[in-house]
Write a protein that holds these residues in place. Sequence first.
Motif, mmCIF file in Angstrom:
data_model
loop_
_atom_site.group_PDB
_atom_site.id
_atom_site.type_symbol
_atom_site.label_atom_id
_atom_site.label_comp_id
_atom_site.label_asym_id
_atom_site.label_seq_id
_atom_site.Cartn_x
_atom_site.Cartn_y
_atom_site.Cartn_z
ATOM 1 N N ALA A 21 33.677 48.383 6.315
ATOM 2 C CA ALA A 21 34.978 47.558 6.240
ATOM 3 C C ALA A 21 34.989 45.913 6.804
ATOM 4 N N HIS A 24 33.143 43.955 4.274
ATOM 5 C CA HIS A 24 33.919 43.730 3.077
ATOM 6 C C HIS A 24 35.255 42.604 3.482
ATOM 7 N N ASP A 56 38.872 42.028 -4.499
ATOM 8 C CA ASP A 56 38.137 43.221 -4.786
ATOM 9 C C ASP A 56 37.510 43.767 -3.418
ATOM 10 N N LEU A 59 40.392 45.335 -1.381
ATOM 11 C CA LEU A 59 40.552 46.565 -1.516
ATOM 12 C C LEU A 59 39.659 47.643 -1.139
ATOM 13 N N ALA A 60 38.270 47.349 -1.198
ATOM 14 C CA ALA A 60 37.146 48.022 -0.571
ATOM 15 C C ALA A 60 37.276 48.071 0.772
ATOM 16 N N SER A 62 40.009 48.138 2.637
ATOM 17 C CA SER A 62 41.431 48.912 2.651
ATOM 18 C C SER A 62 41.055 50.597 2.757
ATOM 19 N N VAL A 63 40.122 50.809 1.856
ATOM 20 C CA VAL A 63 39.601 52.288 1.630
ATOM 21 C C VAL A 63 39.273 53.125 3.258
ATOM 22 N N VAL A 64 38.712 52.136 4.184
ATOM 23 C CA VAL A 64 38.339 53.145 5.241
ATOM 24 C C VAL A 64 38.941 52.439 6.423
ATOM 25 N N LYS A 66 42.201 51.365 9.101
ATOM 26 C CA LYS A 66 43.258 52.055 9.612
ATOM 27 C C LYS A 66 44.140 51.290 10.489
ATOM 28 N N LYS A 70 44.591 48.119 8.315
ATOM 29 C CA LYS A 70 44.996 48.539 7.020
ATOM 30 C C LYS A 70 46.370 47.837 6.538
ATOM 31 N N ASP A 74 46.268 45.547 3.194
ATOM 32 C CA ASP A 74 46.968 45.812 1.904
ATOM 33 C C ASP A 74 47.962 44.679 1.708
ATOM 34 N N SER A 77 46.022 42.059 0.007
ATOM 35 C CA SER A 77 45.850 42.351 -1.247
ATOM 36 C C SER A 77 46.813 41.962 -2.190
#
Length: 111
Positions: A21, A24, A56, A59-60, A62-64, A66, A70, A74, A77
């Motif tokens: 995280a 990215h 890009d 978003l990557a 954001s996947v992990v 918290k 997060k 978001d 993004s």
Amino acid sequence: MKIIGLILAGALLLSSASLFAESHLDSALEHANAAVKEGQAGKLPKLVTHAKAALDHSLAASVVAKSVSKTHIDAASESLQKAIDHGNLNHVEPATTSAQEAVNHLEAAKK
């Protein structure tokens, strides 16, 4: 012995997700700052290119991510998507403003 191995594997997985995280997030921030700079120079195609790269990476991340991080990632993004949309419509000021909003959110996510 198996339990210790599982605990260590779990700890490694959690720490690698955090590093993923952060990596990215750093890249997203770098590209978002570049998008702002290009927007201030009136170079919309380059702003859009950097905003897409930043999106890009955000978003990557954001996947992990918290919690509060997060939420900021978001929001960044969403701002990056707005910067891309405005840039594609040749709206310099709104695109640059949206890119700056993304920078602000990404910086907040790093805290």
